[in-house]
Write a protein that holds these residues in place. Structure first.
Motif, PDB file in Angstrom:
ATOM      1  N   HIS A 107      10.085  13.832   4.807  1.00  0.00           N
ATOM      2  CA  HIS A 107       9.067  13.710   3.775  1.00  0.00           C
ATOM      3  C   HIS A 107       7.709  13.934   4.406  1.00  0.00           C
ATOM      4  O   HIS A 107       7.467  13.507   5.542  1.00  0.00           O
ATOM      5  N   PRO A 108       6.799  14.607   3.703  1.00  0.00           N
ATOM      6  CA  PRO A 108       5.458  14.796   4.263  1.00  0.00           C
ATOM      7  C   PRO A 108       4.814  13.452   4.587  1.00  0.00           C
ATOM      8  O   PRO A 108       5.011  12.458   3.883  1.00  0.00           O
ATOM      9  N   LEU A 109       4.052  13.421   5.673  1.00  0.00           N
ATOM     10  CA  LEU A 109       3.402  12.181   6.072  1.00  0.00           C
ATOM     11  C   LEU A 109       2.335  11.761   5.083  1.00  0.00           C
ATOM     12  O   LEU A 109       1.960  10.602   5.020  1.00  0.00           O
ATOM     13  N   THR A 110       1.830  12.699   4.305  1.00  0.00           N
ATOM     14  CA  THR A 110       0.826  12.375   3.296  1.00  0.00           C
ATOM     15  C   THR A 110       1.480  12.308   1.923  1.00  0.00           C
ATOM     16  O   THR A 110       2.598  12.779   1.724  1.00  0.00           O
ATOM     17  N   SER A 111       0.763  11.734   0.977  1.00  0.00           N
ATOM     18  CA  SER A 111       1.246  11.706  -0.407  1.00  0.00           C
ATOM     19  C   SER A 111       0.459  12.695  -1.252  1.00  0.00           C
ATOM     20  O   SER A 111       0.303  12.516  -2.452  1.00  0.00           O
ATOM     21  N   PRO A 782      -3.195   5.190  -2.554  1.00  0.00           N
ATOM     22  CA  PRO A 782      -2.463   4.926  -3.795  1.00  0.00           C
ATOM     23  C   PRO A 782      -2.766   3.523  -4.315  1.00  0.00           C
ATOM     24  O   PRO A 782      -2.870   2.567  -3.545  1.00  0.00           O
ATOM     25  N   LEU A 783      -2.933   3.413  -5.627  1.00  0.00           N
ATOM     26  CA  LEU A 783      -3.218   2.121  -6.254  1.00  0.00           C
ATOM     27  C   LEU A 783      -2.158   1.829  -7.303  1.00  0.00           C
ATOM     28  O   LEU A 783      -1.959   2.604  -8.236  1.00  0.00           O
ATOM     29  N   TYR A 784      -1.475   0.696  -7.142  1.00  0.00           N
ATOM     30  CA  TYR A 784      -0.491   0.230  -8.106  1.00  0.00           C
ATOM     31  C   TYR A 784      -0.998  -1.071  -8.719  1.00  0.00           C
ATOM     32  O   TYR A 784      -1.753  -1.818  -8.094  1.00  0.00           O
ATOM     33  N   GLU A 803       4.496   2.124   1.538  1.00  0.00           N
ATOM     34  CA  GLU A 803       3.360   2.991   1.842  1.00  0.00           C
ATOM     35  C   GLU A 803       2.255   2.173   2.500  1.00  0.00           C
ATOM     36  O   GLU A 803       1.648   1.310   1.870  1.00  0.00           O
ATOM     37  N   GLU A 804       1.952   2.455   3.752  1.00  0.00           N
ATOM     38  CA  GLU A 804       1.012   1.628   4.508  1.00  0.00           C
ATOM     39  C   GLU A 804      -0.417   1.719   3.992  1.00  0.00           C
ATOM     40  O   GLU A 804      -1.230   0.846   4.280  1.00  0.00           O
ATOM     41  N   GLN A 805      -0.737   2.769   3.268  1.00  0.00           N
ATOM     42  CA  GLN A 805      -2.099   2.897   2.759  1.00  0.00           C
ATOM     43  C   GLN A 805      -2.216   2.534   1.275  1.00  0.00           C
ATOM     44  O   GLN A 805      -3.283   2.697   0.692  1.00  0.00           O
ATOM     45  N   SER A 823       2.344  -3.498   8.506  1.00  0.00           N
ATOM     46  CA  SER A 823       1.019  -2.973   8.179  1.00  0.00           C
ATOM     47  C   SER A 823       0.794  -2.743   6.702  1.00  0.00           C
ATOM     48  O   SER A 823      -0.342  -2.531   6.284  1.00  0.00           O
ATOM     49  N   SER A 824       1.838  -2.765   5.913  1.00  0.00           N
ATOM     50  CA  SER A 824       1.661  -2.504   4.489  1.00  0.00           C
ATOM     51  C   SER A 824       0.820  -3.572   3.803  1.00  0.00           C
ATOM     52  O   SER A 824       0.270  -3.326   2.740  1.00  0.00           O
ATOM     53  N   LEU A 825       0.731  -4.748   4.391  1.00  0.00           N
ATOM     54  CA  LEU A 825      -0.132  -5.795   3.850  1.00  0.00           C
ATOM     55  C   LEU A 825      -0.978  -6.367   4.980  1.00  0.00           C
ATOM     56  O   LEU A 825      -0.489  -7.147   5.801  1.00  0.00           O
TER      57      LEU A 825
END
Length: 928
Positions: A107-111, A782-784, A803-805, A823-825
């Motif tokens: 999977h690409p490292l970016t979204s 990304p914002l959920y 997703e870490e970011q 690192s995700s939180l």
């Protein structure tokens, strides 16, 4: 059958003619059939998706971003639907990253949509190749289901049939329920023995669970030894061995109590129930049990996840829904849902549709009401009269529970079982309540009484069945038991009387009549007077929130309506009680002729009738108490419930002032040993330790027991001073949403994502989300958001964890019990001090339990729980920010020893956040 279906098209030909679309957080990307990738604005993507079918992932989320309805789009090919069909009962995150991970693809490292759109075709080809392979594992019913879904218009149907090739011609029915194994009954297990578990035995079992070479954790070993107090023989009736254990995050309490619990179960031949408040912890405990039982077959035989009936698929409901969905009259979406349900049904572990192996994201696809209709959430079970009784998931779980060593349940189920089956020898005698800080709230819900419109309408439906000609079905009491009573005139008379009396309950359309001041019958009229009294007594009836007022000095008209309704409740409770007693009598009178299945039906129906009769009598008492001196043990009030400004219910509510009293009576006293544990049992660690424990004992019911509890507390092993910062921002104007949103935006950007935003009000969450979504998307974060994204909370947390970011906004359900290590939180931002809501119920408890000190205790516990999400394992680092300048210093003792809370301005907080995450940690505390 259409020609396209009959010829089974080549999957590659279909995919080569299908453009792909990915909608990101800032923009969208489209891959044309010619291989050209173009970037699109949201309005351009919406137009493309409306005009032409595309290959997509997670259509409901895409349509929300594009402000479309699913029905406005062309018949798109959603990869998540294909995954649920090809790999039923298997977990995946409902994202491109999640699918790639589940399929072991790069999977690409970016979204970035530009990067992601190119792999959609690869994902589709991988799934279709699964179907084509001779080694395909999930072949049961695949061809028949695909054919039915294709006929109903499922876009993937012909493609799937093409991938199956010659196997698509094989015959096979859609009746997935017929292929399920039947459960078998056995002799009742003997009562358990009373052998103790020693501290040394617990230590040895814990060492075995951890394995050779595991890191020494002295606190965990001490915890396990101390927990054995709950696994010693009881010395007096109604005097359980109760242990209260506070264990800081990272202690390892789960394995710490599994060690003595599993030993006791094996030594004594009886089950130990491990109870949680959240489904997330149930899953976590289930995973930990793999250490105890590495062999999956042994684990399946000796452990069971136990939930309420409403969590499991009802095979009769599924059969009837499938018949309707595939009859041709239903829409494509209904047929697609049922096809995916049937695929899951053939391969599920235990039939759990809520938190089990059912794809949770399907709820956002097809509506939670549709999925709820496939379970027995209304208590309409026919028991042995059901054609699927011998294959029933619920009955299988019940039987497994009787022979299991460890039962992983939840607080609500334990309490309702104990209340409804008091004195039953099958009830658990050894209990562990994890997330023990929620025992009070769970008991408050379990032992309350609500005389409301919704409750009355539900009881009427349970008794009389569906009374309108709408789609679907509801079986009344007659259809469930009449065949057992046809030769008993007495029982049939009670049944007829009960059904006739039930006409006085709220009927179909009651809510519309209530809001238009046109109620029918004594129940609806009483609700109308409640509504009028609330509007006359509240200071501001406008707004989206619910309203409430006290029951003191009710109007004469309301009292008159209450008298009429009380008489109606008596007329209903009498035949319900009489019928329940008659069913129990039949168990004795016809003992020599009743088969075990019929006995089970009679017993279950009698219990259900007794429960509802008790509820109706409680309603009658509440009505009579309106003109008497209030019982100091209870808190009564009138309430009008609203959802987004729309009225949804009204009624008279009664809660125990101290709900741990009935909890102690029905759950703790009959037990022989109980462990109540949490990371936050104590309010704060002070020199007055006995006072702190006294508050904890009040919250879990220990103060109502004869024998004192054994109490022990273990601190977290984490170095909070080195790895965390606590900041209180002191220059934001309270109530200014623009300033609040600016703070969230800047702090999230400073941490480069990995941020959890917590809110005490959904309205503020939504307002902040609307203001920060664009800037975060521009920064690639990304914002959920809970209450906004059409995804259930557990799946949102899974997406955030992956997703870490990513950033996530949420309320109480996210604050409590969520485990996101790594690192995700790394940043938690709380909008304001989480003071208790100023309801009438809280007002009464505040007066009874210490006034302002009670408020402070509850608030500190919430802050402590929130902070506990930040550091979950050694090496985790993070910052906790509270955006409330009015935070009293006395609340800051909620945080662990080590980091000193600092009061700073927003600019300083942003700089400190940025610097903290840009500074390399020491070797002893490596960055996660």
């Amino acid at each position: 059958m259409t020609d396209a279906i009959a010829t089974f098209p080549d999957p590659e030909t279909v995919l080569s003619r299908l453009p792909a679309l990915v909608v990101g957080h800032r923009d969208a990307a489209r891959l044309s059939v010619d291989g050209e990738i173009t970037s699109l604005k949201f309005n351009e993507a919406a137009r493309a998706l409306t005009d032409e079918a595309h290959l997509v992932c997670n259509l409901p989320l895409i349509t929300r971003k594009l402000r479309l309805n699913v029905g406005q789009t062309a018949a798109s090919f959603d990869l998540l639907e294909l995954f649920a069909f090809v790999r039923p009962a298997r977990f995946t995150l409902p994202t491109i990253f999640g699918l790639a991970q589940s399929l072991s693809l790069a999977h690409p490292l970016t979204s970035d949509p530009i990067d992601e759109v190119a792999i959609l075709g690869t994902l589709a080809r991988c799934l279709l190749a699964d179907l084509s392979a001779d080694t395909y594992r999930w072949h049961k019913g695949v061809a028949a289901t695909a054919m039915a879904m294709a006929r109903a218009g499922w876009p993937w149907g012909p493609v799937v049939l093409g991938a199956l090739g010659p196997r698509a011609e094989r015959s096979g029915g859609l009746a997935a329920w017929q292929g399920l194994p039947e459960w078998e009954d056995g002799a009742p297990p003997p009562p358990p023995s009373d052998h103790s578990v020693s501290e040394n035995e617990a230590s040895q079992r814990l060492a075995s669970l951890l394995g050779d070479g595991s890191e020494a954790r002295p606190a965990q070993a001490q915890y396990s030894r101390s927990a054995t107090h709950a696994f010693h023989p009881r010395t007096a009736q109604n005097a359980p061995n109760l242990a209260l254990a506070e264990a800081g995050t990272g202690t390892g309490k789960t394995l710490g109590y599994i060690a003595p619990a599993s030993l006791w179960a094996q030594k004594n031949g009886g089950p130990v129930w491990l109870s949680t408040y959240t489904k997330a912890l149930q899953r976590q405990i289930d995973q930990e049990l793999a250490r105890l039982y590495p062999d999956p077959k042994e684990r399946a035989a000796k452990t069971v996840i136990r939930k309420g009936r409403e969590n499991y698929a009802c095979l009769l409901n599924v059969e009837e829904a499938a018949r309707i969905s595939f009859a041709g009259a239903a829409g494509t979406r209904d047929a697609v849902l049922m096809g995916l349900v049937l695929r899951w049904l053939s391969h599920t572990r235990d039939g759990d549709m809520v938190g089990g192996d059912f794809p949770s994201w399907l709820g956002s696809y097809f509506g939670r009401a549709r999925l709820g209709a496939l379970t027995d959430h209304r208590g309409e079970c026919l028991y042995s009269a059901c054609a699927h009784y011998r294959r029933c998931f619920i009955e299988r779980v019940v039987r497994k529970t009787r022979r299991a060593e460890l039962v992983v349940a939840n607080h609500a189920l334990v309490m309702t079982q104990a209340a409804s089956r008091k004195g039953d020898p099958d009830l658990p005698r050894r209990l562990v309540f994890d997330e023990g800080h929620h025992v009070f709230d769970a008991a408050d819900s379990a032992f309350s009484a609500h005389l409301s419109g919704a409750e009355g309408a539900e009881l009427r439906r349970w008794l009389r069945g569906r009374e309108t000609a709408t789609k679907g079905r509801a079986r009344g009491l007659s259809s469930r038991v009449e065949d057992l009573l046809t030769d008993d005139d007495v029982a049939m008379g009670h049944l007829r009387d009960a059904l006739e009396a039930a006409r006085l309950l709220p009927g179909p359309g009651w809510l519309g009549r209530l809001t238009t001041d046109s109620p029918r019958g004594p129940y609806e009229q009483f609700l109308g007077h409640i509504r009028a009294q609330i509007f006359s007594r509240v200071s501001d009836a406008r707004g989206p929130h619910g309203l409430e007022c006290g029951t003191e000095s009710p109007s004469p008209d309301l009292l008159k309506a209450a008298d009429l309704l009380a008489r109606a409740m008596t007329a209903l409770s009498q035949p319900l009680t009489a019928l329940a007693k008659r069913l129990i009598a039949l168990l004795d009178e016809e003992a020599d002729s009743l088969d075990s299945a019929s006995r089970g039906r009679l017993d279950a129906t009698a219990r259900a009738l007794s429960l509802r009769s008790d509820m109706v009598r409680a309603w009658g008492t509440m009505l009579a108490d309106l003109k008497r001196t209030p019982d100091p043990a209870f808190v009564d009030w009138f309430a009008l419930d609203r959802m987004d400004g729309r009225e949804v219910d009204a009624g008279l509510y009664r809660h125990w002032l101290d709900p741990t009293k009935p909890f102690a009576d029905t759950v703790l006293e009959p037990a022989h040993g109980v462990l109540v544990t949490s990371a936050t049992l104590l309010d704060q660690r002070t020199a007055m330790e006995d006072e702190d424990w006294s508050r904890a004992e009040t919250r879990v019911g220990a103060s109502h027991l004869v024998l004192p509890a054994k109490r022990f507390s273990l601190s977290s092993p984490f170095d909070y001073a080195a790895n965390t910062r606590i900041l209180v921002v002191n220059d934001l104007r309270k109530g200014d949403v623009t300033q609040l949103a600016a703070a969230y935006r800047a702090l999230f950007l400073a941490a480069n994502g990995g941020a959890l935003g917590l809110f005490t009000a959904i309205a503020r969450l939504r307002a902040v989300h609307g203001k920060i979504m664009g800037p975060l998307e521009q920064a690639g974060l990304p914002l959920y958001a809970q209450h906004i994204d059409p995804i259930e909370t557990g799946t949102l947390v899974d997406m955030f964890r992956a997703e870490e970011q990513a950033c996530l906004l949420g309320t109480d359900a996210v604050r409590d019990g969520v485990d996101v290590p790594g690192s995700s939180l790394r940043l938690i931002v709380f909008d304001r001090v989480p003071w208790p809501r100023p309801t009438l119920l809280h007002k009464a408890r505040r007066a009874a339990f210490g006034g302002a000190l009670y408020d402070d205790m509850l608030t500190r516990l919430k802050l402590s729980q929130a902070f506990g999400r930040l550091v979950r394992r050694a090496g985790d680092r993070g910052i906790f920010v509270l955006l409330d300048a009015q935070t009293p210093s006395r609340l800051l003792s909620a945080f662990p020893d080590g980091p000193t809370p600092e009061r700073v301005g927003l600019a300083k907080a942003i700089d400190m956040t940025r610097d903290f995450f840009n500074t390399a940690p020491s070797p002893e505390n490596p960055e996660r």
